[in-house]
Design a protein around this motif. Structure first.
Motif, PDB file in Angstrom:
ATOM      1  N   CYS A  81       0.828  -1.199   0.000  1.00 29.94           N
ATOM      2  CA  CYS A  81       0.000   0.000   0.000  1.00 29.94           C
ATOM      3  C   CYS A  81       0.866   1.254   0.000  1.00 29.94           C
ATOM      4  O   CYS A  81       0.541   2.269   0.625  1.00 29.94           O
ATOM      5  N   LYS A  82       1.981   1.159  -0.707  1.00 30.95           N
ATOM      6  CA  LYS A  82       2.892   2.294  -0.812  1.00 30.95           C
ATOM      7  C   LYS A  82       3.235   2.580  -2.262  1.00 30.95           C
ATOM      8  O   LYS A  82       4.400   2.645  -2.654  1.00 30.95           O
ATOM      9  N   GLN A  88     -15.600  -2.273  -6.796  1.00 33.57           N
ATOM     10  CA  GLN A  88     -15.029  -3.525  -7.299  1.00 33.57           C
ATOM     11  C   GLN A  88     -14.005  -4.115  -6.341  1.00 33.57           C
ATOM     12  O   GLN A  88     -13.624  -5.275  -6.465  1.00 33.57           O
ATOM     13  N   TYR A  89     -13.583  -3.312  -5.355  1.00 33.85           N
ATOM     14  CA  TYR A  89     -12.626  -3.802  -4.362  1.00 33.85           C
ATOM     15  C   TYR A  89     -13.302  -4.253  -3.068  1.00 33.85           C
ATOM     16  O   TYR A  89     -12.619  -4.666  -2.134  1.00 33.85           O
ATOM     17  N   CYS A 135      -6.211   1.730  -5.035  1.00 40.47           N
ATOM     18  CA  CYS A 135      -6.696   0.588  -4.260  1.00 40.47           C
ATOM     19  C   CYS A 135      -5.878  -0.672  -4.500  1.00 40.47           C
ATOM     20  O   CYS A 135      -5.885  -1.584  -3.664  1.00 40.47           O
ATOM     21  N   ARG A 136      -5.183  -0.738  -5.607  1.00 35.71           N
ATOM     22  CA  ARG A 136      -4.490  -1.973  -5.984  1.00 35.71           C
ATOM     23  C   ARG A 136      -3.307  -2.247  -5.067  1.00 35.71           C
ATOM     24  O   ARG A 136      -2.434  -1.403  -4.881  1.00 35.71           O
ATOM     25  N   ALA A 189       3.276  -4.361 -10.053  1.00 38.16           N
ATOM     26  CA  ALA A 189       3.352  -5.253 -11.210  1.00 38.16           C
ATOM     27  C   ALA A 189       2.966  -4.546 -12.502  1.00 38.16           C
ATOM     28  O   ALA A 189       3.098  -5.126 -13.576  1.00 38.16           O
ATOM     29  N   TYR A 190       2.501  -3.312 -12.403  1.00 45.37           N
ATOM     30  CA  TYR A 190       2.003  -2.602 -13.574  1.00 45.37           C
ATOM     31  C   TYR A 190       2.732  -1.290 -13.851  1.00 45.37           C
ATOM     32  O   TYR A 190       2.267  -0.490 -14.663  1.00 45.37           O
ATOM     33  N   VAL A 191       3.835  -1.067 -13.179  1.00 45.30           N
ATOM     34  CA  VAL A 191       4.570   0.183 -13.372  1.00 45.30           C
ATOM     35  C   VAL A 191       6.057  -0.098 -13.542  1.00 45.30           C
ATOM     36  O   VAL A 191       6.557  -1.163 -13.167  1.00 45.30           O
ATOM     37  N   THR A 192       6.751   0.862 -14.104  1.00 42.48           N
ATOM     38  CA  THR A 192       8.213   0.851 -14.149  1.00 42.48           C
ATOM     39  C   THR A 192       8.703   1.888 -13.156  1.00 42.48           C
ATOM     40  O   THR A 192       8.250   3.037 -13.176  1.00 42.48           O
TER      41      THR A 192
END
Length: 311
Positions: A53-54, A94-95, A191-192, A197-200
């Motif tokens: 969560c960071k 959705q979360y 929220c993810r 896993a989705y960023v550089t």
């Protein structure tokens, strides 16, 4: 709205709102695609529980962030310290029932920053176009216009005509609705717990949020007509010597030139800064134009964030 992709509706913008940010949702076809929140996951990325969560994109709202516990006018609502299951989320439902970084309290912050895009950041661009139009029109009251040749006057008149579609909701409406939906989706990205896993990243900073190409295609499909109108306006202004005498600056619309430009601009201005505040110039421009309207702002926020549009 009850769920992220159900009961999608459309309506025409009020005639009086010639350049106010539209209030309704994008078309059902677009939402069906954007609701998927399509990201490109990267391999080999792992993170400990205390890091989930960071997300650096929302660093000011990390749990226990030193120096950000308070702010002028009230307390900053923080993200969860670790992924936690909540069942009362209304903006990103959705979360619900899943371990996420959002809470009912944190949704207040999502509301605040969504409203910045809705009421200030996006409407200010349309308002600045309107201000420039008036400045171009004022050239007709100058000595230069009186002394101009007929062809020069006709070029100025054509430039003024090119403003009309750019500022009309039948042309800009769907595009700006989709831009706002994109901003809402980035708010839900907070929220993810698997954001990494989705960023550089580099040195703790997010350099890129990886977006599926199909999302850019959908965005452009809703903005192509507006982009064509913007291109026609730009050319008409370049062709008119009199229009260049306007005292107000031309608004940059190059981001609507093509699909790549639009997606690049949205990535740099929204994806990398989902919780940004409007500049004073944006606030002032939006105030002159009346912002995006004030009716049922919380309900509108809920409708958009429940979609969690794709990045």
């Amino acid at each position: 709205r009850i769920s992220s992709c159900d009961r999608i509706r459309k309506s025409e913008a009020p005639a009086a709102m010639l350049f106010a940010l539209p209030l309704e949702l994008p078309s059902p076809m677009v939402l069906q695609r954007l609701c998927l929140f399509v990201l490109l996951p990267l391999t080999g990325h792992v993170s400990g529980l205390d890091e989930q969560c960071k997300d650096p994109l929302f660093e000011t709202h990390w749990y226990g962030k030193v120096g950000y516990a308070t702010r002028l006018g009230g307390h900053i609502q923080e993200m969860n310290s670790i992924p936690t299951v909540k069942t009362g989320l209304t903006l990103c439902p959705q979360y619900n029932g899943k371990a996420s970084c959002c809470s009912e309290e944190f949704e207040r912050e999502q509301q605040i920053y969504y409203d910045y895009f809705r009421n200030d950041i996006f409407p200010s661009k349309l308002q600045r176009i309107s201000v420039h139009e008036q400045s171009v029109r004022d050239v007709m009251n100058t000595a230069g216009y009186t002394a101009a040749m007929q062809v020069e006057r006709e070029q100025l008149e054509l430039a003024l005509e090119r403003f009309n579609p750019v500022l009309h909701p039948s042309v800009n409406g769907e595009c700006f609705r989709t831009l706002l939906t994109y901003a809402a989706g980035m708010s839900c990205f907070a929220c993810r717990s698997d954001w990494f896993a989705y960023v550089t990243q580099e040195s703790g900073q997010v350099l890129r949020v990886h977006v599926h190409p199909s999302v850019c295609m959908e965005l452009w499909s809703e903005c192509e007509v507006f982009g064509e109108a913007a291109a026609n306006l730009k050319q008409a202004l370049l062709d008119s010597a009199l229009a260049k005498q306007a005292k107000k600056q031309v608004e940059d619309l190059d981001m609507f030139e093509d699909q790549q430009s639009l997606c690049g601009w949205l990535h740099d201005s929204v994806s990398l800064h989902p919780f940004r505040k409007p500049t004073e110039a944006e606030r002032e421009a939006a105030r002159r134009g009346g912002g995006g309207g004030e009716e049922d702002e919380e309900e509108e926020m809920g409708r958009r964030l429940k979609q969690e549009p794709a990045l």
